[in-house]
Every structure is written in C-alpha cells, then in structure tokens.
Scaffold this motif. Structure first.
Motif, PDB file in Angstrom:
ATOM      1  N   GLY A   1       0.784  -1.237   0.000  1.00  0.00           N
ATOM      2  CA  GLY A   1       0.000   0.000   0.000  1.00  0.00           C
ATOM      3  C   GLY A   1       0.812   1.282   0.000  1.00  0.00           C
ATOM      4  N   THR A   2       2.154   1.186  -0.088  1.00  0.00           N
ATOM      5  CA  THR A   2       2.959   2.417  -0.154  1.00  0.00           C
ATOM      6  C   THR A   2       3.502   2.590  -1.572  1.00  0.00           C
ATOM      7  N   ARG A   3       3.053   3.670  -2.218  1.00  0.00           N
ATOM      8  CA  ARG A   3       3.521   3.918  -3.593  1.00  0.00           C
ATOM      9  C   ARG A   3       4.735   4.830  -3.547  1.00  0.00           C
ATOM     10  N   LEU A   4       5.832   4.360  -4.099  1.00  0.00           N
ATOM     11  CA  LEU A   4       7.080   5.136  -4.096  1.00  0.00           C
ATOM     12  C   LEU A   4       7.665   5.151  -5.506  1.00  0.00           C
ATOM     13  N   PRO A   5       8.129   6.315  -5.960  1.00  0.00           N
ATOM     14  CA  PRO A   5       8.632   6.395  -7.339  1.00  0.00           C
ATOM     15  C   PRO A   5      10.060   5.861  -7.487  1.00  0.00           C
ATOM     16  N   VAL A   6      10.217   4.558  -7.244  1.00  0.00           N
ATOM     17  CA  VAL A   6      11.548   3.943  -7.424  1.00  0.00           C
ATOM     18  C   VAL A   6      11.687   3.567  -8.892  1.00  0.00           C
ATOM     19  N   THR A   7      12.689   4.150  -9.534  1.00  0.00           N
ATOM     20  CA  THR A   7      12.870   3.866 -10.960  1.00  0.00           C
ATOM     21  C   THR A   7      14.199   3.157 -11.179  1.00  0.00           C
ATOM     22  N   PRO A   8      14.217   2.167 -12.090  1.00  0.00           N
ATOM     23  CA  PRO A   8      15.505   1.548 -12.414  1.00  0.00           C
ATOM     24  C   PRO A   8      16.331   2.501 -13.276  1.00  0.00           C
ATOM     25  N   GLU A   9      17.451   2.952 -12.754  1.00  0.00           N
ATOM     26  CA  GLU A   9      18.337   3.855 -13.504  1.00  0.00           C
ATOM     27  C   GLU A   9      19.546   3.018 -13.895  1.00  0.00           C
ATOM     28  N   ARG A  10      19.536   2.598 -15.131  1.00  0.00           N
ATOM     29  CA  ARG A  10      20.510   1.583 -15.525  1.00  0.00           C
ATOM     30  C   ARG A  10      21.918   2.160 -15.722  1.00  0.00           C
ATOM     31  N   GLY A  11      22.875   1.418 -15.238  1.00  0.00           N
ATOM     32  CA  GLY A  11      24.275   1.770 -15.477  1.00  0.00           C
ATOM     33  C   GLY A  11      24.971   0.606 -16.144  1.00  0.00           C
ATOM     34  N   TYR A  12      26.130   0.872 -16.698  1.00  0.00           N
ATOM     35  CA  TYR A  12      26.904  -0.162 -17.406  1.00  0.00           C
ATOM     36  C   TYR A  12      28.346  -0.160 -16.888  1.00  0.00           C
ATOM     37  N   HIS A  13      28.993  -1.298 -17.043  1.00  0.00           N
ATOM     38  CA  HIS A  13      30.435  -1.288 -16.824  1.00  0.00           C
ATOM     39  C   HIS A  13      31.130  -2.144 -17.869  1.00  0.00           C
ATOM     40  N   ILE A  14      32.429  -1.854 -18.038  1.00  0.00           N
ATOM     41  CA  ILE A  14      33.312  -2.843 -18.670  1.00  0.00           C
ATOM     42  C   ILE A  14      34.392  -3.132 -17.639  1.00  0.00           C
ATOM     43  N   THR A  15      34.789  -4.395 -17.546  1.00  0.00           N
ATOM     44  CA  THR A  15      35.916  -4.739 -16.678  1.00  0.00           C
ATOM     45  C   THR A  15      36.997  -5.335 -17.571  1.00  0.00           C
TER      46      THR A  15
ATOM     47  N   THR B   1      30.077  -0.139 -25.026  1.00  0.00           N
ATOM     48  CA  THR B   1      31.125   0.082 -26.027  1.00  0.00           C
ATOM     49  C   THR B   1      31.671   1.495 -25.906  1.00  0.00           C
ATOM     50  N   LEU B   2      30.771   2.420 -25.570  1.00  0.00           N
ATOM     51  CA  LEU B   2      31.167   3.807 -25.345  1.00  0.00           C
ATOM     52  C   LEU B   2      32.230   3.895 -24.237  1.00  0.00           C
ATOM     53  N   LEU B   3      32.068   3.055 -23.230  1.00  0.00           N
ATOM     54  CA  LEU B   3      33.044   3.056 -22.129  1.00  0.00           C
ATOM     55  C   LEU B   3      34.423   2.596 -22.635  1.00  0.00           C
ATOM     56  N   GLU B   4      34.427   1.690 -23.628  1.00  0.00           N
ATOM     57  CA  GLU B   4      35.717   1.257 -24.197  1.00  0.00           C
ATOM     58  C   GLU B   4      36.401   2.432 -24.889  1.00  0.00           C
ATOM     59  N   LYS B   5      35.567   3.207 -25.618  1.00  0.00           N
ATOM     60  CA  LYS B   5      36.113   4.370 -26.324  1.00  0.00           C
ATOM     61  C   LYS B   5      36.702   5.361 -25.303  1.00  0.00           C
ATOM     62  N   GLN B   6      35.957   5.542 -24.204  1.00  0.00           N
ATOM     63  CA  GLN B   6      36.412   6.483 -23.187  1.00  0.00           C
ATOM     64  C   GLN B   6      37.674   5.966 -22.496  1.00  0.00           C
ATOM     65  N   ALA B   7      37.753   4.634 -22.316  1.00  0.00           N
ATOM     66  CA  ALA B   7      38.955   4.043 -21.696  1.00  0.00           C
ATOM     67  C   ALA B   7      40.184   4.357 -22.536  1.00  0.00           C
ATOM     68  N   ARG B   8      40.043   4.227 -23.865  1.00  0.00           N
ATOM     69  CA  ARG B   8      41.190   4.506 -24.754  1.00  0.00           C
ATOM     70  C   ARG B   8      41.619   5.956 -24.659  1.00  0.00           C
ATOM     71  N   ARG B   9      40.623   6.860 -24.565  1.00  0.00           N
ATOM     72  CA  ARG B   9      40.943   8.294 -24.511  1.00  0.00           C
ATOM     73  C   ARG B   9      41.587   8.686 -23.169  1.00  0.00           C
ATOM     74  N   MET B  10      41.091   8.071 -22.115  1.00  0.00           N
ATOM     75  CA  MET B  10      41.550   8.467 -20.775  1.00  0.00           C
ATOM     76  C   MET B  10      42.880   7.806 -20.400  1.00  0.00           C
ATOM     77  N   PHE B  11      43.044   6.547 -20.839  1.00  0.00           N
ATOM     78  CA  PHE B  11      44.257   5.781 -20.484  1.00  0.00           C
ATOM     79  C   PHE B  11      44.906   5.290 -21.784  1.00  0.00           C
ATOM     80  N   PRO B  12      45.785   6.092 -22.383  1.00  0.00           N
ATOM     81  CA  PRO B  12      46.303   5.741 -23.717  1.00  0.00           C
ATOM     82  C   PRO B  12      46.992   4.373 -23.760  1.00  0.00           C
ATOM     83  N   GLY B  13      47.539   3.904 -22.633  1.00  0.00           N
ATOM     84  CA  GLY B  13      48.254   2.624 -22.654  1.00  0.00           C
ATOM     85  C   GLY B  13      47.351   1.416 -22.451  1.00  0.00           C
ATOM     86  N   VAL B  14      46.037   1.623 -22.371  1.00  0.00           N
ATOM     87  CA  VAL B  14      45.160   0.505 -21.985  1.00  0.00           C
ATOM     88  C   VAL B  14      45.075  -0.563 -23.085  1.00  0.00           C
ATOM     89  N   LYS B  15      45.050  -1.824 -22.663  1.00  0.00           N
ATOM     90  CA  LYS B  15      44.873  -2.940 -23.611  1.00  0.00           C
ATOM     91  C   LYS B  15      43.475  -3.490 -23.412  1.00  0.00           C
TER      92      LYS B  15
END
Ligand SMILES: Cc1cc2nc3c(=O)[nH]c(=O)nc-3n(C[C@H](O)[C@H](O)[C@H](O)COP(=O)(O)OP(=O)(O)OC[C@H]3O[C@@H](n4cnc5c(N)ncnc54)[C@H](O)[C@@H]3O)c2cc1C
Length: 417
Positions: free
Chosen positions: A267-281, A330-344
């Motif tokens: 009986g308690t209505r609360l506006p909990v919304t799924p705010e999706r996030g992503y990761h690459i490891t 995939t966007l995170l991969e692009k950002q990884a390359r830009r932020m850490f030039p030596g990343v493999k």
C-alpha cells in the motif's frame, strides 16, 4: 534448559543493503533469513564502480541539471539516455527530479546525504572487522579530473556543500594529477583529490563476504522470488515465494530497484525507478591505477579492482526488463582509450544493472505505513556501496524500537504521499 528463541527478521534482497542490514540486525540480537531470487550480490551491487565516498554530499539534482538534460539526451555519447519506449513512463519521475533541483532542495538533500555517507567506513569496520570482507575496503582517496580548467571542483554550490560538510578537498595542478596517476592521458586541466574517500576492491565479493559472515553467525540465505505477502491489515504474517507461503515475524524490503513493486503491494507507492548503469571490466589492462578516477565531464569512473580495471557509469532510463543497449558499454571502451592511452582492451567483460533511484536523490528507510512489522531499506541510487552499512545500522535501530542515531525524516517512506 531451552534457549530463548531470538526475535526474527526476514530480509528480502541480498545486495549490499540487505546483507549489511542482516549483519546489523544480528548485532542487535535478531535471527535473520535472507531471500533473494539471484545468487548473493548479483543485482546492482555486483557491477558498480566500488567508490566508497564519505564525502559524497553533492546530489545529482543540482540547479542547472535540467538545462543540461536536453543536450545530454540529444548526444548519443552523452552520460544520460532515455529509451523512447520508456519516455512516457519516466516523464513524471523526471519532472519530480526537476522540482528537487532548486538550490534549497539540493542543500536539504546534501545534508541528508552527509548523515548517511559520512560514517560509512566506521559502519563497515564494525561489521567486517576480523573477516575477509575487511581486506576488500581501502581508504585510498579518490581523484576527480576534468578537461576544463575549473570542472573538477564542480559548481560553486557543489563546492559550498563540500565545505559545509567539512569534506577534505585538495586542488591539483596538471603535474600533480599525473604524479598521482601517471596512466592518465595529458588531457586533464583540473583535478581534485578527496583523500578521505576510498574504494572497494571487488563489490560482489564484499557482499558475499558479509553474507558469509552472517551465515557463520547463524543467518540462513534462501533462493527464491518474493512475489506477494499475506497480511491481516496490521501485520505481514507471511511472504509468498514461488507460490508457497512462508511465515514471517518481521520483514525488511531491501530489494533494490524492485522494491517499489513490493512496497506497492503493502500500500505504499514510491517512485523507485531503475536507472541503468553499465560497466566494462578489463582483465590485464596494461595500466595500473592507484585510486578510482572520476571523469567529471563524461560522468564515469575508472576503478582499480582485484580482477582488473573497471570503467562504470552512464544513466539510462529503459524500464525494468528492457534488454541492455550494449552500445553504452562500447562507449566506455572508447572512453577508456581516450583516458588511459596505454590501456589494452583484449579481455573485456560487459555488465548492466539497475540502480534503485528516487527523484529526490534519497533512499527510503523506515517502517511501512500501516504495518507494525514491515520495514523499507532501499533506493540508494548512485551511492549504495557507500550508504549500505549506515542504512543497515539505522534500520536495525528502528526494527529494535530504538531512536535511530541520525534524523531519518528525509528518508521517510511517506514523503511522496
Ligand atoms: C554502473 C554503476 C556504478 C555504481 N557505482 C557506485 C559507486 O561507485 N559507489 C556507490 O556507493 N554506489 C555505486 N552504485 C550504486 C550501487 O551499486 C547501488 O546503489 C547498490 O548496489 C544498491 O544496492 P541494493 O542492495 O539496494 O540493491 P541490489 O544490489 O540491486 O540488490 C537487490 C537484491 O534484491 C533481489 N530481489 C529483487 N526483487 C526480489 C524479490 N521479489 N524477491 C527476492 N529477491 C529480490 C535482487 O535479486 C538483488 O540481489 C553504482 C551503480 C551502478 C549501476
């Protein structure tokens, strides 16, 4: 002589909030059963960036955020996305968030965040001391960098919030940024170090280790989806798990982004919304970070973890069950390359998970209206790894009938009614 049976609590959800709640409830003398539809720590608590941030006192709903929103939405590589299919459903949530982005509302939110975040390390210490979990937490400091000259510090209001809360902030020159993290590309013109913040080396392992300790202390963990309640109008007497009724004495709903659905059944209505996030490891990334680094402009974090380098972030409103849009990862991969030039990037795994988010940026903590034995602990949005142990501590106080050690009014389950 027969032992006096301990009062019992059934916790729904074994993410960071559920297991911390279980640990604190045990300390308060309760027996605990945890129910989860998934293995322990496989919700949002699995794949986050692991930042543990006592200095997190700046809400996302700052003045100006709504002006920035259209630009973010129109940019396919921006930090925020709304799926067309989810737009209609999420509009009321976005309007409510807009209402909370005045300076006055944001300052109130900031104070509540301080109450919930500032004691995170002490609360973790109390439940992990002497266990495997303790070794997964480090007071490492956190670095925030920006490609603009003043960007890393944030707006004057953000600075004022940190100052008011007494958060230690060290301004860095370009050379000092690179001294701390030589792996960073020379693209950052401002940086700040928050030396009192820290990190978790493996979020899922931390949740599992706390759960294991709860089991050693007598808790049981059951696999199953809770999809209903049996009540007499004043008390919850049972939970329905896979069609079967399981009797309960007290319940805590700590089911992350799914909590809104369960609270509504009571009986308690609360506006909990799924705010999706992503990761690459990235395993064997070829670069080693000492501290988590947040790219303030692009709004993602690069975190050193015990399984590699993790880049995590982005906010996507897609609805609960929509399949992931892996382009965001995939966007995170692009950002990884830009932020850490030596990343493999040879060994990359991707993940998506739902943050439990409310439009005022605060969680829900307290007793369910109309029920004597049902409690809510969820909605920590971007900060659950930080707030989890503190939520657990104050939840246990509330369940035990004590006055909680912080003002919990801002987290009231009835504040949206
Ligand atoms: C990309 C990303 C990065 C993040 N980075 C950080 C960070 O650096 N620092 C930080 O503090 N926070 C961070 N967060 C936020 C943090 O991960 C969440 O706030 C936190 O994990 C929420 O924990 P929880 O226990 O409430 O929910 P969850 O971990 O989602 O756990 C809820 C559990 O409930 C179970 N469940 C749901 N419904 C039912 C049901 N009906 N019956 C039984 N079980 C059920 C689920 O299976 C799940 O295991 C990040 C989040 C994301 C997505």
């Amino acid at each position: 002589m027969n032992a006096i049976p301990r009062p019992h609590v059934t916790v729904i959800g074994a993410g960071i909030v559920g297991v911390c709640a279980a640990a604190w409830l045990q300390k308060s003398g309760f027996g605990v059963t945890l129910f989860d539809s998934e293995p322990v720590g496989h919700g949002a608590s699995f794949g986050n960036a692991g930042n543990i941030s006592p200095g997190a006192v700046v809400p996302y709903t700052l003045p100006g955020v709504m002006r920035a929103l259209p630009g973010w939405l129109l940019d396919p590589e921006g930090p925020l996305a709304v799926r067309p299919s989810a737009l209609f459903g999420v509009l009321p949530w976005l309007f409510a968030a807009a209402k909370n982005s005045t300076a006055e509302a944001a300052l109130k939110t900031s104070r509540a965040m301080e109450a919930l975040h500032s004691g995170t390390f002490e609360a973790y210490d109390a439940i992990t001391r002497g266990t495997d979990a303790a070794g997964l937490i480090e007071r490492s400091g956190q670095l925030y960098v920006s490609e603009t000259p003043d960007g890393a510090q944030g707006s004057p209001l953000a600075r004022a919030m940190r100052e008011r809360a007494g958060v230690n902030v060290t301004l860095l020159t370009e050379a000092e940024i690179r001294d701390i993290e030589p792996a960073l590309a020379p693209i950052f013109s401002s940086g700040v170090l928050l030396p009192d913040n820290g990190r978790c080396k493996n979020p899922q392992q931390l949740v599992q280790s706390i759960a294991d300790e709860c089991v050693r202390n007598g808790a049981s963990i059951e696999r199953g989806t809770v999809d209903g309640f049996e009540t007499d109008g004043k008390c919850v007497n049972g939970i329905v798990v896979g069609g079967k009724l399981v009797p309960v004495e007290r319940i805590v709903i700590a089911a992350g982004a799914a909590s809104g659905k369960l609270a509504a059944m009571l009986g308690t209505r609360l506006p909990v919304t799924p705010e999706r996030g992503y990761h690459i490891t990235i395993a064997d990334p070829g670069v080693a970070l000492r501290v988590p680094v947040t790219h303030v402009d692009a709004k993602f974090v690069g975190s050193p973890m015990n399984m590699g380098l993790r880049l995590a972030g982005t906010a996507e409103f897609a609805g609960f069950d929509a399949p992931p849009n892996w382009k965001r990862a995939t966007l995170l991969e692009k950002q990884a390359r830009r932020m850490f030039p030596g990343v493999k990037l040879d060994k990359v795994t991707r993940w998506a998970g739902n943050r439990p988010s409310l439009p005022d940026g605060l969680p829900v903590l307290g007793r369910a209206r109309g029920y004597e034995n049902a409690y809510f602990a969820f909605g920590n949005s971007h900060f659950g790894m930080t707030a989890g142990p503190v939520m657990g501590r104050h939840l246990a106080e509330i369940v035990a009938g004590h006055t909680p050690g912080i003002d919990v009014t801002p987290f009231s389950p009835t504040r949206f009614q």
